[in-house]
Write an enzyme that holds these catalytic residues in place. Structure first.
Site, PDB file in Angstrom:
ATOM      1  N   SER A 113       0.835  -1.203   0.000  1.00 50.14           N
ATOM      2  CA  SER A 113       0.000   0.000   0.000  1.00 50.14           C
ATOM      3  C   SER A 113       0.866   1.247   0.000  1.00 50.14           C
ATOM      4  O   SER A 113       0.466   2.291  -0.521  1.00 50.14           O
ATOM      5  CB  SER A 113      -0.947  -0.004   1.203  1.00 50.14           C
ATOM      6  N   GLU A 114       2.061   1.175   0.607  1.00 46.59           N
ATOM      7  CA  GLU A 114       2.982   2.317   0.604  1.00 46.59           C
ATOM      8  C   GLU A 114       4.432   1.848   0.508  1.00 46.59           C
ATOM      9  O   GLU A 114       4.804   0.824   1.082  1.00 46.59           O
ATOM     10  CB  GLU A 114       2.848   3.152   1.891  1.00 46.59           C
ATOM     11  N   THR A 115       5.228   2.639  -0.203  1.00 44.53           N
ATOM     12  CA  THR A 115       6.682   2.501  -0.187  1.00 44.53           C
ATOM     13  C   THR A 115       7.265   3.865   0.145  1.00 44.53           C
ATOM     14  O   THR A 115       6.868   4.873  -0.434  1.00 44.53           O
ATOM     15  CB  THR A 115       7.223   2.019  -1.547  1.00 44.53           C
TER      16      THR A 115
END
Length: 266
Positions: free
Chosen positions: A43-45
């Site tokens: 969902s996030e990097t």
């Protein structure tokens, strides 16, 4: 590029919310960062770069769809990697919007200082409620800063069992980043439960979301007359955190586990 996979808001591998963490040695284009985020699929990097200031890093967050201004679990993941590889006990992250985030070691936890954002009364289309599978809601508010609609419902068991129609949900609203559904807890271990659906800006559901505490902690703090609360995210992976309202900031306490370390070729 040195890269890590980290599970945030958990003490166990393969639970909580996974984030990618990449340490930049040189500037990287937004298009390349987005491709890396898509390759990782989380969902996030987070993309971290050391500045000339001691213990200070810039941080940028990308979902597989776009750059996100602020992310809790990717900040926690980034701090976990830094603390694991240095003697630092405190770091300062500076976001793309020049927001300064202080993150510290706290006993065996990590504590992040985030801003508090206001919510306003709101309405939600019936199509969105139908897509979520909700028949009754207690309250609806909106976080303008985060572009997130918040729905309070009566039963945390109903919350846990929601199976949204994400295609219908995506088509039910425009110009938002996500819809958060929350309920008070029936367990003495927690104060409130929540789930976050955001097909407009990221993945269908974020497993454990720290950034929403910028408004959710105050919402429940006022409702329950508490300044320290325990939150549980009822996603498939599950995760939990303690939040504290202090001096117009929200402190977010959490654990994280590094599950992979390597070098990314790009």
């Amino acid at each position: 590029m040195k890269s890590y996979f980290v599970d945030s808001f958990t003490t166990e591998p393969f639970k909580g919310n996974p984030a990618g963490v990449c340490f930049l040695e040189q500037e990287l284009g937004e298009g390349t960062m987005l491709k890396i985020a898509q390759e990782f699929g989380f969902s996030e990097t987070a993309f971290i770069q050391k500045t000339d200031q001691e213990s200070t890093y810039t941080i940028r967050y990308f979902s597989p769809k776009k750059e996100i201004p602020l992310c809790g679990h990717a900040t926690l993941a980034s701090a976990k990697v830094i603390f694991n590889n240095t003697d630092l006990n405190e770091v300062l992250f500076i976001t793309s919007e020049h927001l300064e985030l202080v993150v510290k070691r706290h006993n065996n936890e990590i504590v992040m200082e985030f801003p508090i954002y206001e919510t306003t009364p709101a309405t939600i289309p019936q199509q969105a409620l139908s897509a979520l599978g909700l028949k009754e809601i207690i309250n609806t508010v909106y976080s303008p800063k985060n572009k997130i609609i918040v729905l309070e419902i009566a039963d945390s068991r109903v919350l846990q069992n929601l199976t949204p129609d994400f295609d219908a949900l995506l088509n039910s609203c425009e110009d938002i980043n996500g819809i958060l559904v929350t309920a008070s807890s029936t367990s003495e271990e927690y104060d409130f439960h929540y789930r976050y659906f955001w097909p407009w800006a990221g993945t269908n559901e974020d497993p454990v979301t720290g950034g929403v505490q910028t408004f959710l902690a105050k919402y429940w703090g006022e409702k329950l007359s508490k300044t320290v609360l325990r939150a549980f995210q009822s996603s498939q992976r599950t995760g939990s955190m303690t939040v504290e309202l202090r001096n117009n900031r929200v402190l977010i306490f959490g654990h994280a586990v590094i599950v992979l370390e390597g070098n990314l070729a790009y």
